[in-house]
Design a protein around this motif. Sequence first.
Motif, PDB file in Angstrom:
ATOM      1  N   PHE A 223       0.818  -1.211   0.000  1.00 11.43           N
ATOM      2  CA  PHE A 223       0.000   0.000   0.000  1.00 11.43           C
ATOM      3  C   PHE A 223       0.854   1.265   0.000  1.00 11.43           C
ATOM      4  N   LEU A 224       2.181   1.098   0.066  1.00 12.24           N
ATOM      5  CA  LEU A 224       3.073   2.248   0.073  1.00 12.24           C
ATOM      6  C   LEU A 224       3.347   2.712  -1.359  1.00 12.24           C
ATOM      7  N   PRO A 225       3.636   4.007  -1.555  1.00  8.37           N
ATOM      8  CA  PRO A 225       3.963   4.503  -2.903  1.00  8.37           C
ATOM      9  C   PRO A 225       5.229   3.830  -3.449  1.00  8.37           C
ATOM     10  N   ILE A 226       5.379   3.842  -4.771  1.00  6.54           N
ATOM     11  CA  ILE A 226       6.489   3.144  -5.419  1.00  6.54           C
ATOM     12  C   ILE A 226       7.838   3.750  -5.041  1.00  6.54           C
TER      13      ILE A 226
ATOM     14  N   VAL B 252      13.163   1.185   0.215  1.00  6.85           N
ATOM     15  CA  VAL B 252      13.033  -0.270   0.081  1.00  6.85           C
ATOM     16  C   VAL B 252      12.865  -0.934   1.446  1.00  6.85           C
ATOM     17  N   ASN B 253      13.573  -0.430   2.437  1.00  8.31           N
ATOM     18  CA  ASN B 253      13.457  -1.015   3.778  1.00  8.31           C
ATOM     19  C   ASN B 253      12.048  -0.857   4.331  1.00  8.31           C
ATOM     20  N   LEU B 254      11.438   0.260   4.050  1.00  7.62           N
ATOM     21  CA  LEU B 254      10.062   0.476   4.509  1.00  7.62           C
ATOM     22  C   LEU B 254       9.096  -0.428   3.749  1.00  7.62           C
ATOM     23  N   LYS B 255       9.368  -0.624   2.451  1.00 10.04           N
ATOM     24  CA  LYS B 255       8.518  -1.528   1.669  1.00 10.04           C
ATOM     25  C   LYS B 255       8.596  -2.965   2.178  1.00 10.04           C
ATOM     26  N   SER B 256       9.772  -3.370   2.661  1.00  8.54           N
ATOM     27  CA  SER B 256       9.910  -4.746   3.125  1.00  8.54           C
ATOM     28  C   SER B 256       9.095  -5.005   4.379  1.00  8.54           C
TER      29      SER B 256
END
Length: 134
Positions: free
Chosen positions: A93-96, A100-104
């Motif tokens: 649900f995070l922006p592109i 990367v660490n937050l996306k993981s």
Amino acid sequence: MKTSEILECISRVLFPFILLYGFYIIINGHLTPGGGFQGGAILATAVLISYFIYPDKIRDLNLLIKLEKYVFIIILLFASASLLTKGEIFTSFLPIDTNVNLKSVFLVNLNLFIGIKVSIGLILVFSTFIEEGK
């Protein structure tokens, strides 16, 4: 069912290591082969090994069934959060352009919930087999 003392002793020694390995597979599932399903299967194996140590430990199967349903709902809600932000389901649900660490974090949490659901499901299946075999 009478289990041997050797099996009980080995189960007591291996139990914490199998639990730790299961959580390791779940937590690192977004970086290495493995993930929620594989780690959940390992966690279920650890709990089933504890059945040899304490045969009467798994008693309330209805509680496990309710817990599995709640975890399934959490997985669906967590995976559906991207429907509000991106219009798609089962994506982050995070922006592109997010770090990367937050996306993981999204993948680790999803793997954790899937691992818990898989482990509860497998425990229920094997516990039902054990109860029917008595």
